[in-house]
Design an enzyme around this catalytic site. Structure first.
Site, short mmCIF file in Angstrom:
data_model
loop_
_atom_site.label_atom_id
_atom_site.label_comp_id
_atom_site.label_asym_id
_atom_site.label_seq_id
_atom_site.Cartn_x
_atom_site.Cartn_y
_atom_site.Cartn_z
N SER A 1 -41.03 3.09 51.16
CA SER A 1 -40.35 3.18 52.45
C SER A 1 -39.91 4.60 52.79
CB SER A 1 -39.16 2.21 52.46
OG SER A 1 -38.59 2.10 53.73
N ASP B 1 -39.88 4.68 59.77
CA ASP B 1 -39.67 5.19 58.41
C ASP B 1 -41.03 5.21 57.71
OD1 ASP B 1 -40.09 2.49 57.96
OD2 ASP B 1 -38.59 2.34 56.39
N ASP C 1 -42.77 3.33 55.68
CA ASP C 1 -43.70 2.18 55.70
C ASP C 1 -43.64 1.42 57.02
OD1 ASP C 1 -41.17 1.15 55.21
OD2 ASP C 1 -41.88 -0.44 53.89
N ARG D 1 -23.52 3.93 48.89
CA ARG D 1 -23.44 4.15 50.34
C ARG D 1 -21.98 4.24 50.77
NH1 ARG D 1 -28.65 5.57 51.19
NH2 ARG D 1 -30.11 3.91 50.68
#
Length: 496
Positions: free
Chosen positions: A65, A269, A271, A459
């Site tokens: 990705s 992105d 993929d 995150r």
């Protein structure tokens, strides 16, 4: 058994490095490509078992990705194009981490637990992105499938949504569409042209598979839409200074794209399973339409069509705690659209969206979709066919039908543990208290942290009354995470 003997022999060509452990997460396995050869072979084995168990075609997508080009990864696709179940995610981890001499034992353990009939035929669809490592790694998947006697269809270079589509088409015996790349382009382009009046769109292909497939799709759109493609893979590195993640994080246009005032732009992105939109205004100010805004726009549009069509269907937007608070308030207070909050990760969002007639979900990074229940689809299709339907209603339901056809409905750090839909950190001790103290320093602020499901990072989400304050809060919380959760490398640096 001769079948297991072939697995034993072929697995020696894809040996596991001793002591290496990886975990199958939301995005499957994802790490540096040099560590993945044995993983790919074993996911070929697992996909074959899953196919035998479900008596359906299973997909295996080789991609990492939005990760850097030197990384790669793999994820399995279940029969209806959805992500593989949690139980089988566990099997993936179990099989991937088995040392070389215990691989057959772990394989047989899964077969026994799932009561798999090994005489059942197996079918596996395989796709890959444009990374240099993808060719050899997808071959390892094919080796795994063949060693258990499974049949494969190698689609070669495809986007992740395309492979999801192929799997769903195959298992619905063509009801969802034709399981070919051309069938995909025809279905989506026809629906898109029914819905839009765009004349020109700037597309950032992230130097990845999305650029290649956008070129292929252009002939299906060119009668109504001019596509201006940048970062098309002819030069430049995958996801480097381009792509959806770069645009979202940097809050600016990708390198290589020249934007005029008001022009509509979007970025895929690596993929092409996530997208963000953006534009610049007359003052040269950059405006990002991230997943929260996309979900708001889509749900608003669909609610208007439902009203025009006179359909009493329940529509809801599924968000996580990390969704922008203003979008939640706008949806609930102004648009009167139901909002459901769930844990982070597409599998949680997808599951919650399935509870409604129409469920809309988009992560802030642009990864998401719209789900129409079978009952909702039936009501819409009945109105389309009803000869007594007046012109206004007919127009609205035809637009709803085109929306169904356009949307690909298939689905999609561990030191920190969270609760309350990932809005509060349970461990490490003291982290949540530190976050609470930092949040109090700013107006209209909140902040959360969570372990990533796709990378070995944490995150950090921060929201405040101004961009400067949000950036400052994010930096302070990042420092708290680094110091209390055992951060690796240099301390997080300020945005400014």
């Amino acid at each position: 058994m001769a079948q297991f003997e072939e697995v034993s022999q072929k697995s020696k060509l894809h040996p596991k490095p001793e002591g290496l452990t990886l975990q199958y997460g939301t995005a499957g396995f994802r790490t540096h490509a040099k560590h993945l050869d044995h993983i790919m072979f074993r996911m070929g084995l697992l996909a074959t078992l899953r196919s035998k168990k479900t008596k359906s075609t299973i997909g295996v997508m080789v991609t990492a990705s939005h990760n850097p080009e030197e990384d790669n990864g793999v994820k399995l696709i279940d029969p209806m194009g959805e992500m593989v179940t949690a139980m089988w995610e566990g099997y993936a981890t179990q099989l991937a981490n088995a040392e070389q001499d215990s691989l057959l034992k772990e394989l047989k353990d899964i077969i026994e637990k799932e009561d798999i009939d090994m005489s059942q035929t197996a079918s596996v669809y395989v796709g890959k992105d444009t990374r240099p490592s993808s060719a050899s790694l997808s071959q390892a998947v094919l080796d795994g499938v063949s060693s258990l006697g499974g049949k494969t269809h190698d689609y070669g270079l495809v986007t992740t949504p395309q492979l999801h589509y192929m799997v769903c088409c195959c298992n619905t015996h063509g009801c969802y569409g034709s399981p070919t790349v051309e069938g995909y382009y025809q279905k989506l382009s026809q629906a898109f042209l029914q819905l839009t009046q765009n004349k020109r769109l700037l597309v950032d292909g992230a130097n990845g598979i999305g650029a290649l497939k956008m070129r292929e799709m252009e002939p299906f759109l060119c009668s109504e839409l001019q596509v201006v493609l940048s970062n098309d893979g002819s030069s430049g590195k995958l996801n480097h200074m381009c792509g959806a993640d770069y645009v979202k994080v940097q809050q600016k246009a990708p390198q290589g794209m020249n934007i005029a005032v008001g022009e509509r732009c979007c970025s895929f992105d690596g993929d092409a399973d996530r997208i963000v939109y953006y534009y610049t205004d007359s003052k040269g100010c950059f405006h990002l339409l991230d997943g929260d805004k996309i979900a708001t726009l889509i749900s608003t549009y669909l609610k208007e069509l439902l009203t025009q069509a006179g359909l009493n269907l329940q529509i809801a937007v599924v968000q996580t705690a990390y969704a922008n608070g203003s979008s939640t308030r706008y949806l609930e207070d102004v648009m009167k659209v139901a909002v459901c909050c769930t844990k982070t990760g597409v599998k949680h969002l997808h599951h919650a969206a399935q509870e409604y007639d129409i469920g809309v979900y988009f992560e802030a990074n642009g990864h998401g979709t719209v789900l129409f229940s079978k009952a909702a689809q039936k009501q819409i299709q009945q109105l389309v066919k009803d000869s007594d339907t007046n012109d206004d209603i007919k127009r609205a339901v035809k637009l709803l039908e085109s929306t169904i056809n356009l949307i690909n409905q298939v689905s999609d750090r561990r030191v920190i543990d969270t609760t309350d839909a990932e809005r509060r950190a349970v461990t490490p001790e003291g982290l949540q208290d530190a976050i609470d103290s930092l949040v109090k320093k700013y107006k209209s602020a909140r902040s959360f942290v969570r372990p990533s499901g796709t990378e070995d990072v944490v995150r950090v989400y921060a929201e405040a009354d101004t961009q400067e304050n949000a950036d400052s809060l994010a930096h302070e919380v990042s420092l708290a995470v680094y110091r209390l959760a055992g951060g690796v490398g240099d301390e997080p640096k300020s945005f400014h």
